[in-house]
Design a protein around this motif. Structure first.
Motif, short mmCIF file in Angstrom:
data_model
loop_
_atom_site.label_atom_id
_atom_site.label_comp_id
_atom_site.label_asym_id
_atom_site.label_seq_id
_atom_site.Cartn_x
_atom_site.Cartn_y
_atom_site.Cartn_z
N VAL A 33 -2.27 -0.63 -12.25
CA VAL A 33 -1.51 0.24 -11.14
C VAL A 33 -0.02 0.62 -11.44
CG1 VAL A 33 -1.16 1.02 -8.82
CG2 VAL A 33 -3.12 0.08 -9.26
N SER A 34 0.48 1.62 -11.92
CA SER A 34 1.73 1.83 -12.19
C SER A 34 2.61 2.62 -11.06
CB SER A 34 1.89 2.59 -13.63
OG SER A 34 1.25 3.86 -13.55
N GLY A 35 3.71 2.44 -10.74
CA GLY A 35 4.40 3.29 -9.95
C GLY A 35 5.29 2.29 -9.19
N ALA A 36 6.65 2.44 -9.22
CA ALA A 36 7.70 1.73 -8.67
C ALA A 36 7.28 1.22 -7.11
CB ALA A 36 9.01 2.23 -8.38
N GLY A 37 6.97 -0.08 -6.88
CA GLY A 37 6.94 -0.80 -5.80
C GLY A 37 5.56 -0.48 -5.16
N ALA A 38 4.57 -0.10 -6.18
CA ALA A 38 3.28 0.17 -5.46
C ALA A 38 2.55 -0.85 -4.93
CB ALA A 38 2.13 0.74 -6.78
N GLN A 39 2.00 -0.85 -3.73
CA GLN A 39 1.36 -1.87 -2.93
C GLN A 39 0.32 -1.30 -2.30
OE1 GLN A 39 4.16 -3.64 -0.07
NE2 GLN A 39 5.34 -4.71 -1.49
N GLY A 40 -0.93 -2.30 -2.38
CA GLY A 40 -2.20 -1.76 -1.79
C GLY A 40 -3.24 -2.40 -2.15
#
Length: 799
Positions: A640-647
């Motif tokens: 998963v790419s994306g700044a600060g992606a959490q989940g």
């Protein structure tokens, strides 16, 4: 207030001279014996004995003769001294003293930003656009006594219950025995409230003590007035016995000068006679004989009316206003004078009030029982009334304070029945009668006596709730503005009604609580900032400029069916409201609608907030592209790419969830696939589910995984056998990760024998064979999970 009967023996000058000392009585006066022969004539019996005087400080006792509970006097209640005041949940915010020419301030009516206060000398108009800074808008000197009022359209109706030598405002008082005596209803044009104009009148033979406005259901351009009077006299020229009737007056709102009595109606007849002295029970109150009705309270929307008629309580059906019908009559041995009434909003209850002592006596004292001079709370069951309890203020008053219940109205509180009521010098009382058997005081405003040495008539004639404030007509002190305190009165504070006639009840509604119905393109409100990050609790400001709303108007911001912000417009009509945006709000457009109370859905404004979020992409990779059923499984990894992606990641094979909630760590989530995936080809995707609305979700493209059948191992066991016997062959099939099932074929010398595996094994019996060596071929046909396989073995047959 029934002691106004003195008007027939006092000149106008004398009335003015008496001022606040009107109807002063000795401190030791018995409240149940009239103070003057004139009052004695009104009440119908000048020689009756005093009422019960046993001290009563109990709570919850049962009243004699009725067996219903009553609220006792609080033995610890403080008696205020002259100059003192005390309040609970009610604050006095403004007082305006008596105006020139006015005396004995009486009833009130309201229209828009104006309050109209009657008096024995005329009426005063107040600008209440800013209630806490109310001002006198007009002072109309037009003496005639009583001053009961109501409003319809641009007309104000004013009750005159004192004989005058003409209908004009400057007409002097005159004896009731004169053929020139005039009394009835005066009509004023109040289209310009600061300059009312006298435009018409209606003469009534016994005058107008009170009147009640009822709309004409067949013509919005006209109204009916039910006129009530009771002060008969054998010496009067017009108002002779018997009276016992109501007049119905019709008024064309465009032609007030043509107003006239169109019907006389008598609620009593030979079969249902009015109350007389002969009807008084031994030991009961010295109840007044019925010579007419004192007051009528109409509830046109419900088609009912309550009549407080001296010795009788009467219920009417007024669904046809010109043809009222009596539906119920009640009497009470504890009542001296049925004075007025108020319905609960749903009309399931009605409160009648007893004006013991005529309003000029001290009856809120220990030697007057709490069930005398009390409100009677009735339940309305069909057309019948059921007495449930009595209510009288529990606060002890002094012998120098005239005190008994008088005029009030329903406070606009949802889910409860609350009445605000005047008690003369007993102050203003907030009464909760939701439970009719346990009416209780929940708030009050009270002053000490006007005079510390003698009883003079004063205090509240009426206290009414109107458009967020309480207004008190103080007989001796003028006009009071009071404010309700506490969240429980939030609905009452916000409630708005243009015209309010206290004797004409209207169903309470809270239209601002219904979600707006927006259609078409709405004018826009400003939002700052217009864009905020999703997933973070923050506030935005919604604003509209000056002149959008009226000063003090309530304004709501709606999100769907929910109010997310409320406030009041500034003095210039602008508004700024803070709208909270929760961290749980999803990314996207948050649509808002702004609505003020004055025009509701006729004037809506749109607003919107953009909730932005960090975008993500998700990709997926397999450790290998094929997997043997039951063998070491492949792994699938989502990135998963994306700044600060959490989940978390949900892995799917087609529409089947392989596993949900796989946490993302370091931008990756890995799943070891099950060994037991069915044999087929899978399209595997990864779906990123963010844990915060600050991040968007994303789904990968598919990767292909092929699951193939497991490899079978076939083991054959056959023992040496004689030619005279039949050989047996045992076949065992195994595979990694599963127990094979299916068919096995054993073939020898062209003969085939079949068997079915049970727990991976089967034994078959061959036909008799000749001595020698025989080749046996064993074939496992395979299954959905295991591939087929063949093998050979040799059987030795001996002689």
């Amino acid at each position: 207030m029934k002691t106004v009967a003195l008007r027939r023996t006092l000149s106008a000058a004398a009335l003015v001279a008496l001022g606040v000392g009107l109807l002063a009585v000795p401190a030791n006066a018995d409240p149940n014996i009239p103070e003057t022969p004139e009052q004695s004539r009104i009440l119908g019996d000048a020689s009756r004995t005093a009422d019960v005087t046993a001290e009563d400080e109990s709570v919850g006792n049962l009243a004699p003769g009725t067996g219903v509970p009553y609220l006792g006097m609080d033995p610890k209640a403080k008696m205020l001294a002259a100059g003192e005041q005390e309040s609970v949940k009610i604050d006095l915010v403004k007082n305006i003293g008596l105006q020139p020419g006015q005396t004995t301030m009486s009833n009130m009516a309201f229209k828009g930003d104006y309050a109209f206060q009657g008096s024995y000398g005329g009426f005063v108009v107040y600008d209440i656009s800013n209630p806490e800074d109310a001002t006198v808008a007009a002072n109309v000197n037009c003496a005639g006594g009583q001053g009961d009022m109501s409003i319809a359209g641009d007309l104000l109706f004013f009750s005159v219950d004192q004989p005058r030598n003409g209908s004009a405002c400057d007409a002097g008082s005159i004896a009731s025995s004169s053929a020139d005596a005039w009394e009835g209803i005066r009509i004023f044009d109040i289209s310009e409230p600061t300059a009312p104009q006298y435009v018409g009148n209606v003469k009534a033979r016994c005058g107008s003590h009170t009147h009640t406005l009822v709309p004409n259901p067949e013509d919005e351009g006209s109204v009916y007035l039910y006129n009530a009077a009771y002060d008969v006299s054998d010496t009067a020229f017009y108002c002779k016995r018997p009276h016992q009737q109501l007049e119905i007056i019709k008024v064309d709102l465009d032609n007030p000068a043509g107003a006239a009595i169109v019907k006389e109606y008598k609620p009593w007849d030979d079969e249902n006679p009015a109350f007389t002295a002969d009807d008084r029970p031994n030991g009961g109150a010295t109840t007044s004989a019925t010579n007419g009705c004192h007051d009528l309270t109409a509830y046109p929307e419900k088609g009912i009316m309550a009549g407080a008629c001296m010795g009788d309580g009467v219920m009417f059906d007024i669904s046809d206003p010109l043809n009222p019908v009596v539906t119920e009559r009640v009497r009470d041995e504890n009542y001296a004078f049925w004075h007025t009434a108020q319905f609960s909003d749903d009309a399931s209850k009605v409160i009648f009030q007893d004006e013991l002592g005529g309003g000029s006596s001290a009856t809120c004292i220990p030697n007057t029982p709490q069930y005398r001079g009390a409100n009677a709370v009735y339940a309305i069951k069909g057309q019948e009334l059921e007495l449930k309890s009595y209510y009288k203020i529990p606060r002890r008053q002094s012998t120098f304070e005239n005190c008994v219940g008088h005029e009030g109205n329903i406070v606009q509180v949802a889910d409860r029945d609350v009445l605000v009521q005047a008690w003369y010098q007993g102050g203003a009382s907030l009464i909760d009668f939701t439970n009719p058997s346990k009416a209780k005081e929940i708030g009050y405003f009270d002053r000490g006596p006007i005079d510390a040495t003698r009883l003079v008539t004063g205090g509240y004639w009426a206290v009414y709730s109107h458009n967020g404030y309480l207004y008190g007509s103080e007989i001796a002190r003028g006009f009071d503005v009071m404010k309700l305190q506490g969240d429980e009165f939030a609905d009452a504070v916000r409630h708005r009604q243009d015209v309010r006639n206290p004797a004409t009840q209207q169903t309470i509604s809270w239209p601002w609580k219904k979600a707006p119905k927006a259609s078409g393109t709405l004018p826009a409100a400003s939002v700052s900032p217009a864009s905020v990050p999703a997933g973070v609790a923050t506030d935005v400001t919604v604003s509209l400029p000056a002149d959008t709303f009226t000063s003090g108007e309530y304004v709501d911001v709606w999100s769907g069916s929910k109010v997310v912000a409320s406030g009041q417009a500034a003095a210039n009509g602008s508004v700024e409201l803070t709208v909270p945006v929760a961290a749980t709000e999803k990314a996207g457009t948050k649509s808002l609608v702004v609505r003020g109370d004055s025009k509701l859905d006729d004037a809506l404004y749109s607003a919107s907030v953009e909730l932005t979020a960090v975008s993500t992409t998700t990709s997926v990779k397999l450790s290998r592209t094929s997997q043997v059923f039951g063998s070491t499984p492949a792994t699938v990894t989502a990135t998963v790419s994306g700044a600060g992606a959490q989940g978390t990641v949900t892995f799917r094979a087609g529409s089947t969830v392989l596993k949900a909630g796989v946490p993302v760590k370091g931008g990756k989530a890995t799943l070891t696939l099950p060994k037991t995936l069915a044999v087929k080809t899978y399209a595997i995707r990864a779906e990123f589910v963010p844990s915060s609305t600050a991040t968007t979700g994303s789904t990968s493209s598919a990767v292909t995984l092929k699951v193939v059948k497991a490899t079978a191992k076939v083991k054959v066991s056959a023992k040496k056998v004689k030619a005279s016997a039949r050989a047996k062959v045992t076949v065992t099939v195994s595979a990694k990760g599963t127990t094979p099932t299916g068919k096995v074929t054993v073939k020898v010398n062209g003969t085939s024998v079949k068997g079915t595996l049970k727990k991976g094994k089967v034994t078959v019996t061959l036909p008799k064979l000749k001595a020698g060596k025989h080749t046996v071929k064993v074939t496992y046909a395979g299954s959905a999970k295991v591939a087929g396989k063949s093998t050979k073995t040799t059987i030795r047959v001996t002689k």
